[in-house]
Enzyme design. Structure first.
Site, PDB file in Angstrom:
ATOM      1  N   ARG A 114      -3.876   5.429 -17.998  1.00  0.00           N
ATOM      2  CA  ARG A 114      -2.448   5.349 -17.650  1.00  0.00           C
ATOM      3  C   ARG A 114      -1.731   5.799 -18.911  1.00  0.00           C
ATOM      4  O   ARG A 114      -1.724   5.087 -19.928  1.00  0.00           O
ATOM      5  CB  ARG A 114      -2.060   3.928 -17.251  1.00  0.00           C
ATOM      6  N   HIS A 141       1.375  10.552 -10.216  1.00  0.00           N
ATOM      7  CA  HIS A 141       0.610   9.317  -9.932  1.00  0.00           C
ATOM      8  C   HIS A 141      -0.299   9.595  -8.722  1.00  0.00           C
ATOM      9  O   HIS A 141      -0.090   9.072  -7.626  1.00  0.00           O
ATOM     10  CB  HIS A 141       1.588   8.175  -9.654  1.00  0.00           C
ATOM     11  N   GLN A 144      -2.095   6.784  -6.543  1.00  0.00           N
ATOM     12  CA  GLN A 144      -1.141   6.088  -5.669  1.00  0.00           C
ATOM     13  C   GLN A 144      -0.913   6.871  -4.384  1.00  0.00           C
ATOM     14  O   GLN A 144      -0.951   6.313  -3.282  1.00  0.00           O
ATOM     15  CB  GLN A 144       0.205   5.915  -6.408  1.00  0.00           C
ATOM     16  N   ASP A 232      10.997   4.229  -4.614  1.00  0.00           N
ATOM     17  CA  ASP A 232      10.334   3.676  -5.811  1.00  0.00           C
ATOM     18  C   ASP A 232      11.430   3.123  -6.724  1.00  0.00           C
ATOM     19  O   ASP A 232      12.626   3.333  -6.484  1.00  0.00           O
ATOM     20  CB  ASP A 232       9.532   4.806  -6.493  1.00  0.00           C
ATOM     21  N   CYS A 271       5.316   2.068  -3.753  1.00  0.00           N
ATOM     22  CA  CYS A 271       4.078   1.910  -4.526  1.00  0.00           C
ATOM     23  C   CYS A 271       3.984   0.540  -5.193  1.00  0.00           C
ATOM     24  O   CYS A 271       2.892   0.105  -5.549  1.00  0.00           O
ATOM     25  CB  CYS A 271       3.958   3.023  -5.563  1.00  0.00           C
ATOM     26  N   ARG A 299      -5.280   1.196  -2.521  1.00  0.00           N
ATOM     27  CA  ARG A 299      -5.581   1.676  -3.875  1.00  0.00           C
ATOM     28  C   ARG A 299      -7.053   1.418  -4.185  1.00  0.00           C
ATOM     29  O   ARG A 299      -7.758   2.256  -4.737  1.00  0.00           O
ATOM     30  CB  ARG A 299      -4.704   0.954  -4.924  1.00  0.00           C
TER      31      ARG A 299
HETATM   32  N1   CP Z   1       1.648   1.073  -8.071  1.00  0.00           N
HETATM   33  C1   CP Z   1       1.092   0.889  -9.280  1.00  0.00           C
HETATM   34  O1   CP Z   1       0.533   1.812  -9.891  1.00  0.00           O
HETATM   35  O2   CP Z   1       1.191  -0.391  -9.741  1.00  0.00           O
HETATM   36  P1   CP Z   1       0.813  -0.933 -11.203  1.00  0.00           P
HETATM   37  O3   CP Z   1       1.861  -0.388 -12.147  1.00  0.00           O
HETATM   38  O4   CP Z   1       0.886  -2.422 -11.072  1.00  0.00           O
HETATM   39  O5   CP Z   1      -0.552  -0.442 -11.575  1.00  0.00           O
HETATM   40  N1  NVA Z   2       7.566   5.349 -10.970  1.00  0.00           N
HETATM   41  C1  NVA Z   2       7.014   4.106 -11.442  1.00  0.00           C
HETATM   42  C2  NVA Z   2       5.725   3.821 -10.746  1.00  0.00           C
HETATM   43  C3  NVA Z   2       5.092   2.515 -11.131  1.00  0.00           C
HETATM   44  C4  NVA Z   2       3.778   2.284 -10.476  1.00  0.00           C
HETATM   45  C5  NVA Z   2       6.817   4.165 -12.951  1.00  0.00           C
HETATM   46  O1  NVA Z   2       6.379   5.204 -13.450  1.00  0.00           O
HETATM   47  O2  NVA Z   2       7.129   3.195 -13.629  1.00  0.00           O
END
Ligand code: CP
Ligand code: NVA
Length: 313
Positions: A114, A141, A144, A232, A271, A299
């Site tokens: 991440r 992402h 997701q 989102d 998400c 997921r």
């Molecule tokens: N949707 C998602 O990626 O959630 P987290 O940030 O909790 O991993």
């Molecule tokens: N768009 C959000 C998604 C979180 C899972 C972010 O990047 O924070």
């Protein structure tokens, strides 16, 4: 004579795979999900296809779903995980991403990251000798959206027959949705303020694919004919302009009135994490057309399938 080493099978973005590979990953995820019905969450798959394999999970940003679903999924497949926070690694003190990739490739069989920046993902993948999986960057992402497509297809059938509306920030999840429609078909209508439209490169990519992706500023127009409405958070983890975003995105709240303009019984997805009362109301989150919990569950299943794809098991 040097024998060229085959390059690892990364999962960096949906646009990197063709429709048959993507649909194959989703079909395998569905089969694994069906086969597990009624079994304890911690129980391993009988054949333990990733037995002896080690997955490193690097987090430059916080996570609930991504961390837990990858950890549980890897264990269900018979493998093991290591969770690494970039703050606790030499990465946080200036060791390069590429050197980190070379070192980790000597210890583990695959790496999920991440990443705070998309370039961290691509640098890691370029230097790693093992598969790298994108667990979210500032730009995309893909895990997701693979789970989103799986969820939508479980409820409504093939994506190619569906109209999906994205309402709000044209962010990383939206970009992966654009790539999904570009590869797997379907129609995507994006309603976003001009200032927060998806990045031009991803829109240009969609046009080059001949994808049915349209962009408008009106949320009401965006949800017309929608089988599913998706939104989102207004402020993503990498964003620093929270107040401006709140002001720009207020008219894009997904509430009962907006859902009423989509198809009757249109589904809702997010998400998560959600900011109830901001981008979406409780009424929509908790309605019978909300798919958010199935989406979160998927997921797990789809990432197990991605791991099997990358590790060739
Ligand atoms: N949707 C998602 O990626 O959630 P987290 O940030 O909790 O991993
Ligand atoms: N768009 C959000 C998604 C979180 C899972 C972010 O990047 O924070």
């Amino acid at each position: 004579m040097t024998v060229p080493m085959s390059s690892p099978k990364h999962f960096l973005d949906i646009a990197d795979l063709d429709a048959s590979a993507l649909n194959g990953i989703i079909a395998a995820a569905r089969a694994m999900k069906d086969a597990r019905k009624g079994r304890p969450r911690g129980q391993r798959e009988t054949d333990e296809p990733l037995r002896g394999r080690m997955l490193a999970l690097i987090f430059e940003r916080p996570s609930t779903r991504t961390r837990v679903s990858f950890e549980v999924g890897m264990r269900q497949l018979g493998g093991e995980t290591l969770v690494l926070s970039s703050n606790d690694m030499q990465l946080g003190r200036g060791e390069t991403i590429a050197d980190t990739a070379r070192v980790l490739s000597r210890y583990v069989d695959a790496i999920m990251i991440r990443a705070a920046r998309h370039s961290h993902l691509t640098e890691l993948a370029a230097a790693a000798a093992v598969p790298v999986i994108n667990g979210l960057t500032n730009l995309t992402h893909p895990c997701q959206v693979m789970a989103d497509v799986m969820t939508l297809e479980e409820h409504l059938g093939p994506l190619r027959n569906l109209t999906v509306s994205w309402v709000g920030d044209g962010n990383n999840v939206a970009a992966s949705w654009i790539q999904a429609v570009g590869r797997m078909g379907g129609r995507l209508r994006i309603g976003a303020p001009e200032e927060l439209a998806p990045v031009p490169e991803v829109m240009a990519w969609a046009r080059a694919q001949g994808a049915d992706v349209s962009l408008m500023t009106s949320p009401e127009e965006a949800v017309e004919g929608a089988d599913c409405v998706i939104t989102d958070a207004w402020v993503s983890m990498h964003d620093t302009d929270g107040e401006t975003r709140h002001n720009l995105l207020k008219p894009y709240q997904v509430n009962g009135a907006l859902m009423g303009l989509a198809k009757p019984n249109a589904k809702f997805m997010h998400c998560l994490p959600a900011h109830r009362g901001e981008e979406v109301t409780d009424e929509v989150m908790d309605s019978r057309n909300s798919l958010i919990w199935d989406e979160a569950e998927n997921r797990l299943h789809v990432q197990k399938s991605i791991l099997l794809h990358c590790l060739g098991a």
